[in-house]
Design a protein around this motif. Structure first.
Motif, PDB file in Angstrom:
ATOM      1  N   LEU A 109      40.607  -1.554 -10.522  1.00 17.76           N
ATOM      2  CA  LEU A 109      39.073  -2.115 -10.320  1.00 17.76           C
ATOM      3  C   LEU A 109      39.621  -4.643 -10.550  1.00 17.76           C
ATOM      4  CD1 LEU A 109      37.022   0.546  -9.949  1.00 17.76           C
ATOM      5  CD2 LEU A 109      35.502  -1.379 -10.670  1.00 17.76           C
ATOM      6  N   TYR A 110      40.097  -5.257  -9.319  1.00 19.75           N
ATOM      7  CA  TYR A 110      40.095  -6.019  -9.811  1.00 19.75           C
ATOM      8  C   TYR A 110      38.779  -6.770  -9.046  1.00 19.75           C
ATOM      9  CZ  TYR A 110      45.100  -4.749 -10.173  1.00 19.75           C
ATOM     10  OH  TYR A 110      45.846  -4.350 -10.592  1.00 19.75           O
ATOM     11  N   TYR A 111      37.934  -7.691 -10.661  1.00 19.66           N
ATOM     12  CA  TYR A 111      37.086  -8.516  -9.911  1.00 19.66           C
ATOM     13  C   TYR A 111      36.751  -9.874 -10.682  1.00 19.66           C
ATOM     14  CZ  TYR A 111      35.654  -6.539 -14.812  1.00 19.66           C
ATOM     15  OH  TYR A 111      35.709  -6.570 -16.133  1.00 19.66           O
ATOM     16  N   SER A 112      36.215 -10.561  -9.306  1.00 20.11           N
ATOM     17  CA  SER A 112      35.586 -12.001 -10.375  1.00 20.11           C
ATOM     18  C   SER A 112      34.221 -11.942 -10.166  1.00 20.11           C
ATOM     19  CB  SER A 112      36.937 -13.027 -10.302  1.00 20.11           C
ATOM     20  OG  SER A 112      36.227 -14.138 -10.297  1.00 20.11           O
ATOM     21  N   THR A 113      34.222 -13.634 -10.649  1.00 16.05           N
ATOM     22  CA  THR A 113      32.562 -14.371  -9.823  1.00 16.05           C
ATOM     23  C   THR A 113      33.552 -15.075  -8.916  1.00 16.05           C
ATOM     24  OG1 THR A 113      32.339 -15.606 -11.358  1.00 16.05           O
ATOM     25  CG2 THR A 113      31.403 -13.663 -11.554  1.00 16.05           C
ATOM     26  N   THR A 114      33.968 -15.157  -8.503  1.00 11.33           N
ATOM     27  CA  THR A 114      35.250 -16.388  -7.754  1.00 11.33           C
ATOM     28  C   THR A 114      36.045 -15.596  -6.595  1.00 11.33           C
ATOM     29  OG1 THR A 114      37.058 -16.987  -8.894  1.00 11.33           O
ATOM     30  CG2 THR A 114      34.515 -18.141  -8.915  1.00 11.33           C
TER      31      THR A 114
ATOM     32  N   TYR B  75      32.970 -10.599  -6.500  1.00 11.05           N
ATOM     33  CA  TYR B  75      33.978  -9.944  -5.719  1.00 11.05           C
ATOM     34  C   TYR B  75      35.006  -8.674  -6.188  1.00 11.05           C
ATOM     35  CZ  TYR B  75      32.534 -14.412  -3.693  1.00 11.05           C
ATOM     36  OH  TYR B  75      31.875 -15.029  -2.801  1.00 11.05           O
ATOM     37  N   VAL B  76      35.136  -8.124  -5.580  1.00  7.09           N
ATOM     38  CA  VAL B  76      35.026  -6.298  -6.363  1.00  7.09           C
ATOM     39  C   VAL B  76      36.439  -6.285  -4.626  1.00  7.09           C
ATOM     40  CG1 VAL B  76      34.860  -4.355  -6.988  1.00  7.09           C
ATOM     41  CG2 VAL B  76      33.578  -5.988  -7.663  1.00  7.09           C
TER      42      VAL B  76
ATOM     43  N   MET C  14      40.742  -7.165 -13.930  1.00  2.28           N
ATOM     44  CA  MET C  14      41.375  -6.349 -14.243  1.00  2.28           C
ATOM     45  C   MET C  14      40.517  -4.985 -15.104  1.00  2.28           C
ATOM     46  SD  MET C  14      43.948  -3.229 -14.068  1.00  2.28           S
ATOM     47  CE  MET C  14      45.451  -3.483 -14.789  1.00  2.28           C
ATOM     48  N   LEU C  15      40.500  -3.859 -14.562  1.00  2.00           N
ATOM     49  CA  LEU C  15      39.729  -2.302 -14.733  1.00  2.00           C
ATOM     50  C   LEU C  15      40.625  -1.246 -14.619  1.00  2.00           C
ATOM     51  CD1 LEU C  15      37.991  -1.311 -17.217  1.00  2.00           C
ATOM     52  CD2 LEU C  15      36.161  -1.644 -15.467  1.00  2.00           C
ATOM     53  N   GLU C  16      41.057  -0.361 -14.837  1.00  2.00           N
ATOM     54  CA  GLU C  16      41.553   0.541 -15.031  1.00  2.00           C
ATOM     55  C   GLU C  16      40.092   1.624 -15.006  1.00  2.00           C
ATOM     56  OE1 GLU C  16      45.998   1.770 -16.114  1.00  2.00           O
ATOM     57  OE2 GLU C  16      46.547  -0.259 -16.326  1.00  2.00           O
ATOM     58  N   ILE C  17      40.426   2.419 -13.904  1.00  2.00           N
ATOM     59  CA  ILE C  17      39.593   3.640 -13.886  1.00  2.00           C
ATOM     60  C   ILE C  17      40.532   5.365 -13.430  1.00  2.00           C
ATOM     61  CG2 ILE C  17      37.692   2.188 -14.201  1.00  2.00           C
ATOM     62  CD1 ILE C  17      36.819   3.579 -11.071  1.00  2.00           C
ATOM     63  N   PHE C  18      39.812   5.901 -13.621  1.00  2.00           N
ATOM     64  CA  PHE C  18      39.727   6.933 -13.082  1.00  2.00           C
ATOM     65  C   PHE C  18      38.972   8.055 -13.304  1.00  2.00           C
ATOM     66  CE2 PHE C  18      40.937  12.456 -14.140  1.00  2.00           C
ATOM     67  CZ  PHE C  18      42.407  12.211 -13.448  1.00  2.00           C
TER      68      PHE C  18
ATOM     69  N   LEU D 119      30.096  -4.291 -14.433  1.00  2.00           N
ATOM     70  CA  LEU D 119      31.707  -6.216 -14.251  1.00  2.00           C
ATOM     71  C   LEU D 119      31.273  -7.011 -14.566  1.00  2.00           C
ATOM     72  CD1 LEU D 119      31.808  -4.859 -10.116  1.00  2.00           C
ATOM     73  CD2 LEU D 119      33.741  -3.840 -12.493  1.00  2.00           C
ATOM     74  N   HIS D 120      31.477  -6.685 -16.409  1.00  2.00           N
ATOM     75  CA  HIS D 120      31.322  -8.097 -17.112  1.00  2.00           C
ATOM     76  C   HIS D 120      32.389  -9.205 -17.193  1.00  2.00           C
ATOM     77  CE1 HIS D 120      27.697  -7.061 -18.603  1.00  2.00           C
ATOM     78  NE2 HIS D 120      27.802  -5.618 -19.016  1.00  2.00           N
ATOM     79  N   PRO D 121      31.882 -10.329 -16.825  1.00  2.34           N
ATOM     80  CA  PRO D 121      32.981 -10.724 -15.818  1.00  2.34           C
ATOM     81  C   PRO D 121      34.732 -11.460 -17.804  1.00  2.34           C
ATOM     82  CG  PRO D 121      31.822 -12.094 -15.461  1.00  2.34           C
ATOM     83  CD  PRO D 121      31.113 -11.061 -16.296  1.00  2.34           C
ATOM     84  N   GLN D 122      35.504 -11.309 -18.101  1.00  2.00           N
ATOM     85  CA  GLN D 122      36.047 -12.053 -19.365  1.00  2.00           C
ATOM     86  C   GLN D 122      35.971 -13.584 -19.174  1.00  2.00           C
ATOM     87  OE1 GLN D 122      36.390  -9.919 -21.930  1.00  2.00           O
ATOM     88  NE2 GLN D 122      35.576  -8.378 -19.875  1.00  2.00           N
TER      89      GLN D 122
END
Length: 169
Positions: A130-135, A90-91, A143-147, A156-159
């Motif tokens: 980017l906010y992502y998770s498997t739930t 889920y992103v 959270m991942l910041e990108i330009f 998208l590897h969950p921590q």
């Protein structure tokens, strides 16, 4: 050779249609519509650049001068979001860039199936969180910041958030 021509044309048309289609993983209606608008703007920019190039060549041939055509700067690019997990990812993509008069160019509720990827058309030179998770819940999101100018694909590897207590038996 003539028998292969219709199949080749159909194959090329299929590839073009697939590359121009909007992502099917968008479940938020406004994000889906925004993605379609970005595709339309990008197609319009490409059409204008091609028409300007052809016009420039035609005019330079008529006037016997050099071709002086400078394509417009790229305004959009595709970012490939890769889900390497065995769960649906889920992103949500949030930015401070305003798309129209009142809405940001955010993309919400992108659901990427396991081991698949999703191409998202985004503006160039934009910062995204980017906010992502498997739930579907937002309390365990990574959270991942990108330009957008710096990346083409993101895996998208969950921590690991909750490490279980390892007590000795």
């Amino acid at each position: 050779m003539h028998k292969l021509l219709p199949y080749s044309i159909l194959f090329i048309l299929f590839i073009l249609i697939q590359s121009c289609s909007t992502p099917k993983y968008f479940h938020d209606e406004s994000s889906y519509e925004r993605q379609k608008e970005l595709h339309g703007c990008r197609s319009g920019n490409i059409f204008c650049d091609v028409a300007s190039g052809i016009g420039s060549i035609f005019m330079s041939a008529m006037l016997e001068t050099e071709v002086e055509f400078y394509p417009s700067e790229q305004q959009f690019k595709k970012i490939n979001l890769i889900n390497p997990t065995n769960d649906t990812m889920y992103v949500n993509m949030l930015t401070d860039l305003i798309w129209d008069k009142e809405d940001y160019c955010d993309f919400m509720d992108i659901r990427i199936p396991p081991k698949l990827n999703c191409k998202v058309l985004v503006p160039v030179e934009a910062n995204y969180n980017l906010y992502y998770s498997t739930t579907p819940q937002s309390d365990d999101d990574d959270m991942l910041e990108i330009f957008t100018s710096d990346v083409k694909r993101i895996s998208l590897h969950p921590q690991l958030h909750n490490i279980a207590d390892t007590s000795k038996y």
